[in-house]
Design a protein around this motif. Structure first.
Motif, PDB file in Angstrom:
ATOM      1  N   SER A  42       0.835  -1.215   0.000  1.00 25.52           N
ATOM      2  CA  SER A  42       0.000   0.000   0.000  1.00 25.52           C
ATOM      3  C   SER A  42       0.864   1.257   0.000  1.00 25.52           C
ATOM      4  CB  SER A  42      -0.966   0.003   1.188  1.00 25.52           C
ATOM      5  OG  SER A  42      -0.270   0.178   2.401  1.00 25.52           O
ATOM      6  N   GLY A  43       2.076   1.165   0.553  1.00 25.31           N
ATOM      7  CA  GLY A  43       2.977   2.320   0.540  1.00 25.31           C
ATOM      8  C   GLY A  43       3.320   2.732  -0.885  1.00 25.31           C
ATOM      9  N   TYR A  46       0.720   5.177  -2.091  1.00 27.91           N
ATOM     10  CA  TYR A  46       0.919   6.555  -1.607  1.00 27.91           C
ATOM     11  C   TYR A  46       2.111   7.200  -2.308  1.00 27.91           C
ATOM     12  CZ  TYR A  46      -2.638   5.681   1.851  1.00 27.91           C
ATOM     13  OH  TYR A  46      -3.844   5.401   2.443  1.00 27.91           O
ATOM     14  N   ARG A  47       3.136   6.403  -2.543  1.00 27.70           N
ATOM     15  CA  ARG A  47       4.306   6.925  -3.248  1.00 27.70           C
ATOM     16  C   ARG A  47       3.941   7.323  -4.688  1.00 27.70           C
ATOM     17  NH1 ARG A  47       9.501   5.721  -1.194  1.00 27.70           N
ATOM     18  NH2 ARG A  47       9.380   4.785   0.878  1.00 27.70           N
ATOM     19  N   VAL A 108       6.370  11.872   0.599  1.00 25.43           N
ATOM     20  CA  VAL A 108       5.198  10.992   0.656  1.00 25.43           C
ATOM     21  C   VAL A 108       4.377  11.124   1.938  1.00 25.43           C
ATOM     22  CG1 VAL A 108       6.593   8.971   1.396  1.00 25.43           C
ATOM     23  CG2 VAL A 108       4.390   8.603   0.304  1.00 25.43           C
ATOM     24  N   SER A 109       5.007  11.322   3.069  1.00 26.56           N
ATOM     25  CA  SER A 109       4.234  11.398   4.310  1.00 26.56           C
ATOM     26  C   SER A 109       3.346  12.637   4.333  1.00 26.56           C
ATOM     27  CB  SER A 109       5.153  11.380   5.535  1.00 26.56           C
ATOM     28  OG  SER A 109       5.645  10.072   5.710  1.00 26.56           O
ATOM     29  N   SER A 112       0.350  11.833   2.265  1.00 23.17           N
ATOM     30  CA  SER A 112      -0.481  10.786   2.890  1.00 23.17           C
ATOM     31  C   SER A 112      -1.388  11.315   4.003  1.00 23.17           C
ATOM     32  CB  SER A 112       0.415   9.692   3.482  1.00 23.17           C
ATOM     33  OG  SER A 112       1.322   9.234   2.520  1.00 23.17           O
ATOM     34  N   ARG A 118      -6.353   9.428   1.188  1.00 21.85           N
ATOM     35  CA  ARG A 118      -6.544   8.175   1.934  1.00 21.85           C
ATOM     36  C   ARG A 118      -7.829   7.482   1.468  1.00 21.85           C
ATOM     37  NH1 ARG A 118      -2.378   7.871   4.936  1.00 21.85           N
ATOM     38  NH2 ARG A 118      -3.008   5.760   5.418  1.00 21.85           N
ATOM     39  N   GLY A 138       1.424  -1.852   5.307  1.00 22.80           N
ATOM     40  CA  GLY A 138       1.259  -0.401   5.320  1.00 22.80           C
ATOM     41  C   GLY A 138       1.283   0.152   6.722  1.00 22.80           C
ATOM     42  N   ARG A 139       0.413   1.131   6.965  1.00 17.96           N
ATOM     43  CA  ARG A 139       0.378   1.802   8.271  1.00 17.96           C
ATOM     44  C   ARG A 139      -0.987   1.660   8.931  1.00 17.96           C
ATOM     45  NH1 ARG A 139       4.395   2.265   5.805  1.00 17.96           N
ATOM     46  NH2 ARG A 139       6.190   3.635   6.127  1.00 17.96           N
ATOM     47  N   ASP A 140      -2.030   1.529   8.103  1.00 15.09           N
ATOM     48  CA  ASP A 140      -3.401   1.511   8.633  1.00 15.09           C
ATOM     49  C   ASP A 140      -4.171   0.287   8.134  1.00 15.09           C
ATOM     50  OD1 ASP A 140      -3.432   2.201   5.958  1.00 15.09           O
ATOM     51  OD2 ASP A 140      -5.033   3.678   6.157  1.00 15.09           O
ATOM     52  N   ARG A 189       9.407  10.416   8.730  1.00 14.78           N
ATOM     53  CA  ARG A 189       8.163   9.786   8.250  1.00 14.78           C
ATOM     54  C   ARG A 189       7.411   9.125   9.397  1.00 14.78           C
ATOM     55  NH1 ARG A 189       8.249   5.716   4.213  1.00 14.78           N
ATOM     56  NH2 ARG A 189      10.498   5.416   4.177  1.00 14.78           N
ATOM     57  N   ASP A 193       3.714  10.061  10.153  1.00 18.14           N
ATOM     58  CA  ASP A 193       2.741   8.975   9.960  1.00 18.14           C
ATOM     59  C   ASP A 193       1.992   8.648  11.252  1.00 18.14           C
ATOM     60  OD1 ASP A 193       3.698   8.880   7.383  1.00 18.14           O
ATOM     61  OD2 ASP A 193       4.862   7.027   7.640  1.00 18.14           O
ATOM     62  N   ARG A 196      -0.376  12.072  12.401  1.00 18.88           N
ATOM     63  CA  ARG A 196      -1.362  12.727  11.524  1.00 18.88           C
ATOM     64  C   ARG A 196      -2.787  12.462  12.047  1.00 18.88           C
ATOM     65  NH1 ARG A 196       0.099   8.356   7.116  1.00 18.88           N
ATOM     66  NH2 ARG A 196      -1.314   6.725   7.802  1.00 18.88           N
TER      67      ARG A 196
HETATM   68  O1   DC Z   1       5.617   1.498   3.142  1.00 13.38           O
HETATM   69  P1   DC Z   1       6.375   2.750   2.666  1.00 13.38           P
HETATM   70  O2   DC Z   1       7.473   3.136   3.592  1.00 13.38           O
HETATM   71  O3   DC Z   1       6.821   2.627   1.247  1.00 13.38           O
HETATM   72  O4   DC Z   1       5.272   3.917   2.704  1.00 13.38           O
HETATM   73  C1   DC Z   1       5.566   5.213   2.266  1.00 13.38           C
HETATM   74  C2   DC Z   1       4.681   6.217   2.973  1.00 13.38           C
HETATM   75  O5   DC Z   1       3.323   6.045   2.577  1.00 13.38           O
HETATM   76  C3   DC Z   1       4.660   6.151   4.489  1.00 13.38           C
HETATM   77  O6   DC Z   1       5.714   6.879   5.073  1.00 13.38           O
HETATM   78  C4   DC Z   1       3.315   6.715   4.832  1.00 13.38           C
HETATM   79  C5   DC Z   1       2.454   6.346   3.658  1.00 13.38           C
HETATM   80  N1   DC Z   1       1.584   5.198   3.900  1.00 13.38           N
HETATM   81  C6   DC Z   1       0.417   5.440   4.575  1.00 13.38           C
HETATM   82  O7   DC Z   1       0.157   6.552   4.992  1.00 13.38           O
HETATM   83  N2   DC Z   1      -0.469   4.420   4.754  1.00 13.38           N
HETATM   84  C7   DC Z   1      -0.191   3.185   4.305  1.00 13.38           C
HETATM   85  N3   DC Z   1      -1.093   2.211   4.479  1.00 13.38           N
HETATM   86  C8   DC Z   1       1.024   2.926   3.645  1.00 13.38           C
HETATM   87  C9   DC Z   1       1.910   3.951   3.471  1.00 13.38           C
END
Ligand code: DC
Length: 239
Positions: A42-43, A46-47, A108-109, A112, A118, A138-140, A189, A193, A196
């Protein structure tokens, strides 16, 4: 040796979340390969939105300006047999290398954080998981994208280990960034992240935490495969 049945097993959703460069994608990718599941980074999505904004001179801190261009962004993934990895495409063009650049990593952050971004990406991520049999990192993912995922892993590792791993990964891809630049980028980041307003990086209540600072890739993979075997039933996971 753990063997996972590929035929009649119940397919599940595996969410892998965690801080930057802590081995989430390595784990999620290896799980998908072993289980014959789809893997989604998923990152990378966002990238890709970030890259589009940079290429088209969209002010990345301007939520409305970013929202307006979202309909122009079409993201797809294609498996590449040469690299044995998924490649990310933006409007039909392979951008896998470009989305790993320092400029994208540094921006990217900030892209995002926008609610519209989102919403745009989460919808697509949920569609990928409609038929289960998916690992997504990912993050979420465990908190927002797949709150009902059968297995949620939250990966951590110390900063020195993460910096070294990302350094080697970028070197391998021919992208040059110093270790100091990488460490700075990871910390920045992680801060953005996790602080936010919109779906910040959080450990889901029902996530299992793995600190992989001192684990090899295969140790980590086997640990999670055992968890999968417990979930999909004894017919599917046999030690
Ligand atoms: O996984 P990555 O480090 O390539 O992700 C890059 C950026 O994308 C990360 O710093 C924040 C955002 N991101 C996000 O907000 N939610 C996700 N599910 C995945 C990535």
């Amino acid at each position: 040796m753990l063997y996972i049945c590929k035929m009649a097993c119940k397919k599940i959703v595996i969410a892998v979340d965690g801080y930057a460069a802590c081995g989430k994608s390595t784990l999620a990718k290896a799980l998908a390969k072993k289980l014959n599941y789809i893997y989604v980074d998923s990152g990378a999505m966002y990238r890709t939105v970030t890259l589009y904004c940079l290429q088209n001179k969209v002010a990345t801190d301007d939520a409305q300006a970013v929202e307006e261009v979202l309909p122009n962004i079409h993201i797809t993934f294609q498996y590449d047999t040469d690299t044995d990895a998924a490649q990310t495409y933006l409007n039909g063009k392979n951008v896998e290398r470009l989305i790993r650049s320092k400029q994208v990593s540094d921006t990217v952050s900030r892209v995002s954080v926008h609610k519209a971004v989102r919403h745009f990406l989460v919808q697509q991520q949920q569609a990928f998981g409609r038929n289960k049999g998916i690992t997504m990192d990912g993050r979420d993912i465990g908190t927002v994208v797949f709150p009902d995922a059968e297995l949620k892993i939250f990966v951590t590792a110390n900063l020195a280990v993460r910096t070294q791993r990302r350094y080697e990964e970028l070197q391998h891809k021919g992208i040059h960034m110093s270790e100091a630049e990488i460490a700075h980028n990871l910390q920045e980041r992680d801060h953005i992240d996790s602080t936010r307003k919109e779906s910040p990086l959080r450990q889901a209540k029902d996530a299992i935490v793995i600190d992989n600072s001192h684990l090899s890739r295969s140790e980590q993979l086997n640990l999670v495969l055992e968890m999968v075997a417990d979930l999909v039933g004894s017919n599917c996971g046999v030690s």
